[in-house]
Design an enzyme around this catalytic site. Structure first.
Site, PDB file in Angstrom:
ATOM      1  N   ARG A 279      -3.851  10.627   4.285  1.00  0.00           N
ATOM      2  CA  ARG A 279      -2.659  11.443   4.403  1.00  0.00           C
ATOM      3  C   ARG A 279      -1.704  11.248   3.217  1.00  0.00           C
ATOM      4  NH1 ARG A 279       0.793  14.464   7.916  1.00  0.00           N
ATOM      5  NH2 ARG A 279       2.873  14.077   7.146  1.00  0.00           N
TER       6      ARG A 279
ATOM      7  N   ASP B 225      -3.428  12.725  12.592  1.00  0.00           N
ATOM      8  CA  ASP B 225      -4.406  11.640  12.582  1.00  0.00           C
ATOM      9  C   ASP B 225      -4.213  10.803  13.824  1.00  0.00           C
ATOM     10  OD1 ASP B 225      -2.767   9.548  10.078  1.00  0.00           O
ATOM     11  OD2 ASP B 225      -2.213  10.116  12.090  1.00  0.00           O
TER      12      ASP B 225
ATOM     13  N   LYS C  71       0.843  -1.209   0.000  1.00  0.00           N
ATOM     14  CA  LYS C  71       0.000   0.000   0.000  1.00  0.00           C
ATOM     15  C   LYS C  71       0.866   1.242   0.000  1.00  0.00           C
ATOM     16  CE  LYS C  71      -1.338   1.641   4.187  1.00  0.00           C
ATOM     17  NZ  LYS C  71      -1.211   3.058   4.556  1.00  0.00           N
ATOM     18  N   ASN C  72       1.840   1.282   0.907  1.00  0.00           N
ATOM     19  CA  ASN C  72       2.618   2.507   1.078  1.00  0.00           C
ATOM     20  C   ASN C  72       3.581   2.777  -0.069  1.00  0.00           C
ATOM     21  OD1 ASN C  72       1.250   3.102   3.356  1.00  0.00           O
ATOM     22  ND2 ASN C  72       2.845   2.459   4.790  1.00  0.00           N
TER      23      ASN C  72
ATOM     24  N   ASP D  47       5.262   0.207  11.906  1.00  0.00           N
ATOM     25  CA  ASP D  47       4.013  -0.402  11.436  1.00  0.00           C
ATOM     26  C   ASP D  47       3.844  -1.848  11.902  1.00  0.00           C
ATOM     27  OD1 ASP D  47       3.412   1.970  10.222  1.00  0.00           O
ATOM     28  OD2 ASP D  47       3.965   1.337   8.202  1.00  0.00           O
TER      29      ASP D  47
HETATM   30  N1  EPU Z   1       7.772  14.307  10.260  1.00  0.00           N
HETATM   31  C1  EPU Z   1       7.925  15.629  10.574  1.00  0.00           C
HETATM   32  N2  EPU Z   1       8.025  16.519   9.561  1.00  0.00           N
HETATM   33  C2  EPU Z   1       7.951  16.163   8.259  1.00  0.00           C
HETATM   34  C3  EPU Z   1       7.778  14.810   7.935  1.00  0.00           C
HETATM   35  C4  EPU Z   1       7.703  13.885   8.964  1.00  0.00           C
HETATM   36  O1  EPU Z   1       7.992  15.987  11.731  1.00  0.00           O
HETATM   37  O2  EPU Z   1       8.030  17.050   7.383  1.00  0.00           O
HETATM   38  C5  EPU Z   1       7.734  13.314  11.356  1.00  0.00           C
HETATM   39  C6  EPU Z   1       6.371  12.645  11.465  1.00  0.00           C
HETATM   40  O3  EPU Z   1       5.476  13.432  12.217  1.00  0.00           O
HETATM   41  C7  EPU Z   1       6.737  11.341  12.133  1.00  0.00           C
HETATM   42  C8  EPU Z   1       8.108  11.035  11.572  1.00  0.00           C
HETATM   43  O4  EPU Z   1       8.619  12.268  11.066  1.00  0.00           O
HETATM   44  O5  EPU Z   1       6.854  11.507  13.508  1.00  0.00           O
HETATM   45  C9  EPU Z   1       8.130   9.988  10.474  1.00  0.00           C
HETATM   46  O6  EPU Z   1       7.298  10.361   9.426  1.00  0.00           O
HETATM   47  P1  EPU Z   1       7.510   9.880   7.932  1.00  0.00           P
HETATM   48  O7  EPU Z   1       7.451  11.073   7.050  1.00  0.00           O
HETATM   49  O8  EPU Z   1       8.706   9.006   7.845  1.00  0.00           O
HETATM   50  O9  EPU Z   1       6.216   8.979   7.707  1.00  0.00           O
HETATM   51  P2  EPU Z   1       5.055   9.160   6.669  1.00  0.00           P
HETATM   52  O10 EPU Z   1       5.605   9.350   5.306  1.00  0.00           O
HETATM   53  O11 EPU Z   1       4.061  10.135   7.180  1.00  0.00           O
HETATM   54  C10 EPU Z   1       4.960   6.600   6.087  1.00  0.00           C
HETATM   55  C11 EPU Z   1       3.907   5.536   6.064  1.00  0.00           C
HETATM   56  C12 EPU Z   1       3.538   5.134   7.468  1.00  0.00           C
HETATM   57  C13 EPU Z   1       4.799   4.634   8.161  1.00  0.00           C
HETATM   58  C14 EPU Z   1       5.880   5.721   8.129  1.00  0.00           C
HETATM   59  C15 EPU Z   1       7.192   5.265   8.712  1.00  0.00           C
HETATM   60  C16 EPU Z   1       2.646   6.054   4.091  1.00  0.00           C
HETATM   61  C17 EPU Z   1       1.377   6.514   3.492  1.00  0.00           C
HETATM   62  N3  EPU Z   1       2.714   6.037   5.400  1.00  0.00           N
HETATM   63  O12 EPU Z   1       4.383   7.718   6.758  1.00  0.00           O
HETATM   64  O13 EPU Z   1       2.615   4.067   7.361  1.00  0.00           O
HETATM   65  O14 EPU Z   1       4.481   4.312   9.499  1.00  0.00           O
HETATM   66  O15 EPU Z   1       6.118   6.102   6.753  1.00  0.00           O
HETATM   67  O16 EPU Z   1       7.660   4.136   8.072  1.00  0.00           O
HETATM   68  O17 EPU Z   1       3.575   5.688   3.382  1.00  0.00           O
HETATM   69  C18 EPU Z   1       0.765   2.716   7.994  1.00  0.00           C
HETATM   70  O18 EPU Z   1       0.889   2.129   6.912  1.00  0.00           O
HETATM   71  O19 EPU Z   1       0.030   2.273   8.914  1.00  0.00           O
HETATM   72  C19 EPU Z   1       1.522   3.950   8.213  1.00  0.00           C
HETATM   73  C20 EPU Z   1       1.197   4.833   9.139  1.00  0.00           C
END
Ligand code: EPU
Length: 422
Positions: free
Chosen positions: A94, A118, A22-23, A308
């Site tokens: 998101r 979220d 999915k991601n 995850d």
């Molecule tokens: N963060 C910031 N600023 C930013 C970007 C991120 O503070 O500009 C923080 C976030 O708040 C968080 C941390 O950095 O605390 C990590 O965030 P990241 O950007 O790595 O995660 P994401 O892209 O929002 C994706 C997956 C998540 C998965 C994370 C970590 C998708 C749609 N989501 O989220 O998946 O947990 O990477 O691997 O790709 C899930 O599938 O259940 C899920 C939540």
């Protein structure tokens, strides 16, 4: 509203087949925007988020078709695309933020609704916007929208350093950089297999990226990209969830169509918990013939332990021999599900980003509620080993990450039914 009604006690055994992540699929769909023409992406799971991303791409001007039988999405991207991602769609998912980079790259501007926080935490965008600003864009926040304008002549490649290896920010800046003027260097980039996947697709589209798989990505801007046909990487989190299902039920599951090296640390933890783990080229087998031993977990960006799979491991620890400390370093609210788990009799105490789990010899079935995808998976796993009946409410969260979850559980020997809740 639907629920899963689970009768605990079954030992799961058999084979499962993993499909695309999915991601990754969602980001690959967004990446298609970078090139006019017809891009086809294979191994795209049939989940609501894919439907939402398809709708978002349609509103941007694309023709999108999803072939459920083939699990393939075809995206016809016109020469000129729109640049606005509306609140009504972005608020539902998101991952919509993945269109930000492609929109700025293709149109020089983007109006993307702020996805907000979220259930798992606040989830900032500061690294996405700081990177775009460093590349010359002007970014403002107007009426709930992130409004981005690239300089006349387009984004300018530069050296970028991420404060944290964010998956989302790495994706945005990669997609912004592929057609920027000059060279964009992303230091401290995320290294998740899904990042490697998007890099590989971008390269297939004509992008010039080096350092793929490492934390220093160098992107040399090219004039344009072309449409491609591409297959999504397998879902390591779904695969990892089945691995825990085998361990927690003292079962025997072979997980096919997955790269086991994407789960090295996870399989190692299961071996520490007492499982027999066999690794093959594109599959692995997890067998457990005794009560698991509690294992400590610290979530970190890849190749660290994935956040995850954290709830699933808390579930495992809750019926393990001994005590374990689980430390969550990515999403501050991911322990929300612990409250639900304690309804099943689990003994878990949280303090900030640490959870201390004292393993119990048994859990006791009860009604619980899934608060997000992975929390839902953790609760289902706990329900499989709880005495009597566990009803997991709000399964729509689980459906966002696990296609046909209950059907596969039943095939492996579990007693689970999906029902409409009254
Ligand atoms: N963060 C910031 N600023 C930013 C970007 C991120 O503070 O500009 C923080 C976030 O708040 C968080 C941390 O950095 O605390 C990590 O965030 P990241 O950007 O790595 O995660 P994401 O892209 O929002 C994706 C997956 C998540 C998965 C994370 C970590 C998708 C749609 N989501 O989220 O998946 O947990 O990477 O691997 O790709 C899930 O599938 O259940 C899920 C939540």
């Amino acid at each position: 509203m639907e629920v899963f009604r689970i009768q605990g006690g079954a030992r799961l055994a058999g084979q499962v087949q993993i499909t695309g992540a999915k991601n990754s699929s969602l980001k690959l769909m967004a990446a298609a925007l970078l090139a006019p023409g017809k891009t086809v992406i294979h191994a795209v799971p049939n989940i609501l988020d894919v439907t939402i991303m398809a709708e978002l791409l349609r509103r941007l001007g694309c023709k999108v078709e999803y072939d459920e039988a083939k699990q393939a999405v075809s995206i016809e991207v016109p020469q000129t695309i729109e640049h606005r991602a509306d609140y009504d769609l972005v608020r539902r998912m998101r991952a919509s933020i993945a269109v930000l980079g492609p929109l700025v790259a293709r149109t020089g501007e983007a109006d993307v609704a702020l996805p907000g926080g979220d259930a798992i935490g606040s989830r900032g965008l500061d690294m996405h916007t700081a990177g775009l600003e460093r590349m010359g864009a002007v970014v403002t926040n107007e009426h709930g929208y992130l409004v981005v304008h690239a300089p006349t002549g387009g984004l300018v490649g530069t050296a970028l350093y991420l404060d944290f290896p964010s998956v989302g920010a790495t994706e945005t800046l990669l997609m912004a950089g592929v057609t920027a003027n000059g060279v964009t260097v992303i230091d401290n980039a995320a290294r998740e297999p899904e990042i490697v996947d998007i890099c590989n697709m971008l390269v297939a589209m004509g992008a010039a990226i080096s350092g793929i798989g490492g934390s220093l990505l160098t992107v040399t801007g090219v004039d344009s990209l072309h449409a491609v046909e591409y297959t999504t990487v397998s879902d390591r989190i779904v695969a990892g969830t089945w691995a825990v299902a085998a361990a927690i039920t003292q079962g025997d599951i072979t997980v096919n169509n997955v790269n086991p090296s994407h789960l090295s640390i996870v399989l190692e933890k299961l071996a520490t918990a007492g499982a027999t783990v066999e690794v093959f080229e594109n599959s692995f087998r997890v067998q457990m013939d005794r009560r698991p031993t509690a294992v400590d977990i610290v979530t970190l960006p890849y190749p660290g332990f994935p956040t995850d799979l954290q709830p699933q491991f808390i579930a495992l620890n809750s019926i393990a021999e001994g005590s374990a400390m689980v430390t969550e370093n990515l999403f501050e609210a991911r322990f929300r599900f612990v409250q639900e788990l304690t309804r099943l009799g689990a003994e878990v105490r949280t303090d900030g980003h640490h959870a201390l789990i004292r393993g119990r010899s048994k859990l006791s079935g009860a009604p619980v509620e899934a608060t997000d995808i992975r929390a839902g998976a953790g609760l289902v796993l706990a329900g499989l080993v709880a005495d009597g009946e566990t009803t997991v409410h709000a399964v729509e969260h689980i459906d966002r990450g696990y296609v046909n979850f209950e059907k596969e559980l039943v095939e492996l020997g579990a007693t689970v039914v999906r029902e409409t809740s009254t």
